[in-house]
Design an enzyme around this catalytic site. Structure first.
Site, mmCIF file in Angstrom:
data_model
loop_
_atom_site.group_PDB
_atom_site.id
_atom_site.type_symbol
_atom_site.label_atom_id
_atom_site.label_comp_id
_atom_site.label_asym_id
_atom_site.label_seq_id
_atom_site.Cartn_x
_atom_site.Cartn_y
_atom_site.Cartn_z
ATOM 1 N N ASP A 38 0.870 -1.168 0.000
ATOM 2 C CA ASP A 38 0.000 0.000 0.000
ATOM 3 C C ASP A 38 0.919 1.234 0.000
ATOM 4 O OD1 ASP A 38 -2.356 1.633 0.439
ATOM 5 O OD2 ASP A 38 -1.652 1.831 2.513
ATOM 6 N N ASP A 41 -0.100 5.139 0.829
ATOM 7 C CA ASP A 41 -0.323 6.114 1.911
ATOM 8 C C ASP A 41 -0.309 5.407 3.262
ATOM 9 O OD1 ASP A 41 -0.911 8.581 0.379
ATOM 10 O OD2 ASP A 41 -2.643 7.467 -0.345
HETATM 11 C C1 BG6 Z 1 -5.726 6.098 -0.021
HETATM 12 C C2 BG6 Z 1 -5.886 6.938 1.246
HETATM 13 O O1 BG6 Z 1 -4.410 5.661 -0.146
HETATM 14 O O2 BG6 Z 1 -6.089 6.873 -1.158
HETATM 15 C C3 BG6 Z 1 -7.310 7.436 1.327
HETATM 16 O O3 BG6 Z 1 -5.582 6.131 2.380
HETATM 17 C C4 BG6 Z 1 -7.658 8.231 0.077
HETATM 18 O O4 BG6 Z 1 -7.484 8.217 2.483
HETATM 19 C C5 BG6 Z 1 -7.434 7.353 -1.165
HETATM 20 O O5 BG6 Z 1 -9.013 8.639 0.112
HETATM 21 C C6 BG6 Z 1 -7.696 8.088 -2.459
HETATM 22 O O6 BG6 Z 1 -6.715 9.073 -2.619
HETATM 23 P P1 BG6 Z 1 -6.629 10.120 -3.806
HETATM 24 O O7 BG6 Z 1 -5.187 10.577 -3.742
HETATM 25 O O8 BG6 Z 1 -6.949 9.410 -5.078
HETATM 26 O O9 BG6 Z 1 -7.618 11.179 -3.512
HETATM 27 MG MG MG Z 2 -2.754 3.165 3.582
#
Ligand code: BG6
Ligand code: MG
Length: 213
Positions: free
Chosen positions: A11, A13
């Site tokens: 993963d 984030d």
């Molecule tokens: C995930 C995060 O990695 O990505 C979420 O943990 C987030 O909190 C999701 O909503 C979507 O992210 P993005 O960058 O496409 O808005």
């Molecule tokens: Mg994550």
């Protein structure tokens, strides 16, 4: 190679970089603008959850009904604030052991992938200087079903040309651990998933991967 795992799917984030605070600030700006209550605890629930599903959860705290166009505009506005905050992202926003751990895994012959719900994955990987480590990336641009659906991990495994049983997923979100389990992957939980009972391995830091593999 007779070892159980041939690929590791990370993963992004919360595992390879720290973006929670940027997501929080961008969501908070949107919520404040609309007069909707939002705090860090609600933000925690949004780990691993797609952009639109996260927005839906932010809007749980209002009775206001918004049109699809308004929802799309909110998502775009949150993302534009988030992207401008991401300009501040540097390699110091990743755990200190991320790069050496990825280097060791590469040297040991593991295939490496990212499986993230984020549509900003490529941008973030480039900002923190990790893009070149990965044999495959599957992200929010490639999928229609967000974690806890296993789609993003199944796609990452397919792009590595490996079956789920030969891949280990590394996740910080309970939605991601569930996605791994539903897809037939073993998971290593880290951060807020560090004690998740559905994870096969529990890590305090990424470098511990080298000891459990
Ligand atoms: C995930 C995060 O990695 O990505 C979420 O943990 C987030 O909190 C999701 O909503 C979507 O992210 P993005 O960058 O496409 O808005
Ligand atoms: Mg994550």
């Amino acid at each position: 190679m007779s070892r159980k795992y041939k690929g590791i799917i990370f993963d992004l984030d919360g595992v390879l970089c720290t973006t929670d605070q940027f997501h929080y600030l961008a969501r908070k700006a949107l919520a404040d603008h609309e007069g909707i209550y939002f705090d860090e605890t609600i933000n925690q629930r949004l780990r691993g959850v797609s952009r639109m599903e996260s927005l839906r959860i932010v809007l749980e705290h209002t009775d206001q009904v918004y049109s699809d166009e308004a929802l799309q505009a909110f998502a775009a506005s949150k993302n534009s604030v988030y992207r401008s905050l991401l300009e501040r992202l540097t390699p110091s926003d990743m755990p200190a052991d991320a790069r050496p751990t990825l280097e060791s895994l590469m040297e040991k012959g593991y295939l490496l992938a990212v499986g993230s719900s984020s549509k900003n994955t490529q941008f973030i990987l480039e900002r923190i200087g990790l893009a070149h480590f990965f044999d495959a990336v599957a992200d929010g641009n490639d999928i229609t079903r967000s974690k806890p659906d296993p789609e993003v991990f199944l796609l990452a495994a397919e792009r590595l040309r490996l079956p789920p049983a030969a891949c280990l997923v590394v996740e910080d979100a309970s939605a991601g651990i569930e996605a791994a389990e539903r897809g037939g992957f073993d998971a290593a939980g880290i951060g807020s998933a560090g004690h998740n009972p559905h994870a096969r391995f529990h890590l305090e830091r990424l470098s511990q991967l080298l000891a459990v593999l």
